[in-house]
Design an enzyme around this catalytic site. Structure first.
Site, PDB file in Angstrom:
ATOM      1  N   HIS A 144      -7.729 118.267  33.388  1.00 50.69           N
ATOM      2  CA  HIS A 144      -8.535 117.131  33.852  1.00 50.69           C
ATOM      3  C   HIS A 144      -9.906 117.172  33.202  1.00 50.69           C
ATOM      4  CE1 HIS A 144     -11.137 119.369  36.838  1.00 50.69           C
ATOM      5  NE2 HIS A 144     -10.185 120.235  36.669  1.00 50.69           N
ATOM      6  N   ASP A 199      -8.641 122.946  40.931  1.00 50.92           N
ATOM      7  CA  ASP A 199      -9.661 121.995  41.387  1.00 50.92           C
ATOM      8  C   ASP A 199      -9.117 121.115  42.521  1.00 50.92           C
ATOM      9  OD1 ASP A 199     -11.385 119.589  41.483  1.00 50.92           O
ATOM     10  OD2 ASP A 199     -12.323 120.463  39.704  1.00 50.92           O
ATOM     11  N   CYS A 232      -4.760 122.468  37.391  1.00 54.25           N
ATOM     12  CA  CYS A 232      -5.975 123.202  37.744  1.00 54.25           C
ATOM     13  C   CYS A 232      -6.076 123.327  39.265  1.00 54.25           C
ATOM     14  CB  CYS A 232      -7.204 122.471  37.198  1.00 54.25           C
ATOM     15  SG  CYS A 232      -8.751 123.375  37.492  1.00 54.25           S
ATOM     16  N   CYS A 268     -13.418 119.479  33.806  1.00 54.39           N
ATOM     17  CA  CYS A 268     -12.936 120.737  34.388  1.00 54.39           C
ATOM     18  C   CYS A 268     -14.022 121.813  34.302  1.00 54.39           C
ATOM     19  CB  CYS A 268     -11.680 121.207  33.647  1.00 54.39           C
ATOM     20  SG  CYS A 268     -10.991 122.734  34.316  1.00 54.39           S
ATOM     21  N   ARG A 284      -9.809 118.350  43.482  1.00 54.68           N
ATOM     22  CA  ARG A 284      -9.743 116.910  43.212  1.00 54.68           C
ATOM     23  C   ARG A 284      -8.491 116.501  42.440  1.00 54.68           C
ATOM     24  NH1 ARG A 284     -15.459 116.855  40.331  1.00 54.68           N
ATOM     25  NH2 ARG A 284     -14.444 118.733  39.508  1.00 54.68           N
TER      26      ARG A 284
HETATM   27 ZN   LIG Z   1     -10.374 122.283  36.466  1.00 49.98          ZN
END
Ligand SMILES: [Zn+2]
Length: 209
Positions: free
Chosen positions: A98, A44, A42, A101, A46
């Site tokens: 994750h 993302d 992803c 998400c 993080r």
């Molecule tokens: Zn995500």
């Protein structure tokens, strides 16, 4: 100092640190890359592939998009996959989702977000395939976590369906596809145990001769 200037400064100290520990590091890397892994994760911020797996530059070929999707008409994903499998000859493809998400959770709801709704539509399809199980989980957080896992499993299937992966398998090229989930709460990655290693792991309707 501007926040982005800080990044450039940190880059310089990273270079110093790398050179101090391994003076030949950049000399080696500039010549070629021979990563063993393709990571589909992803976007993302993080979930940085290298950092959470303790790997260094040169070790993982990375593709990231919202909710780690393998969309069969996505030219970007297909190009990355083709290069990774046919040229770099990676041995493992890891789809890593994750928990928590945002893309997956948005797809679970009915709110409109704009252009991104077209992307989230693929996730809604995944939900529909598994609606019987997901609708049966009343706790929304738990349902979201299971949906994240199911999405990863579905993307493992979707990778196997591609002609790129099937061609590699048919040629006897060792290629394993793994489904993992990263937990933002403790930083640990869970292997979902859905490793695909040959066309036998796919429903026959997807098999190419
Ligand atoms: Zn995500």
């Amino acid at each position: 100092m501007k926040s982005y200037e800080q990044l450039l400064l940190q880059n310089k100290s990273w270079v110093e640190e790398v050179n101090r520990r391994d003076p030949d590091f950049f000399k080696r890397l500039v010549a070629t890359q021979t990563p063993e892994f393709l990571w589909i994760g992803c976007s993302d911020s993080r979930v940085p592939a290298n950092e959470i797996t303790g790997t260094r530059p040169g070790e993982i070929f990375v593709h990231r998009n919202i909710a780690n999707m393998v969309v069969h008409s996505d030219m970007n994903m297909l190009s990355v996959l083709s290069y990774a499998v046919e040229v770099l000859k990676v041995k493992h493809i890891i789809v890593c989702g994750h928990y928590g998400c945002g893309g997956v959770l948005a797809a679970m709801g009915n709110k409109q977000f704009g252009l991104i709704d077209n992307w989230l539509r693929h996730l809604k399809d995944v939900y529909r395939y598994h609606a019987a199980e997901l609708d049966g989980i009343s706790d929304l957080e738990q349902r979201g976590r299971r949906f994240v896992e199911m999405n990863v499993i579905e993307q493992v299937h979707d990778l196997g369906k591609t002609s790129i992966v099937q061609k590699a398998w048919n040629n006897g090229q060792p290629l394993n596809i793994h489904g993992w989930v990263y937990d933002l709460k403790d930083g640990l990655i869970k292997d979902l145990g859905v490793t695909f290693t040959s066309t036998k792991d796919l429903h026959t309707v997807y098999h190419f001769q």
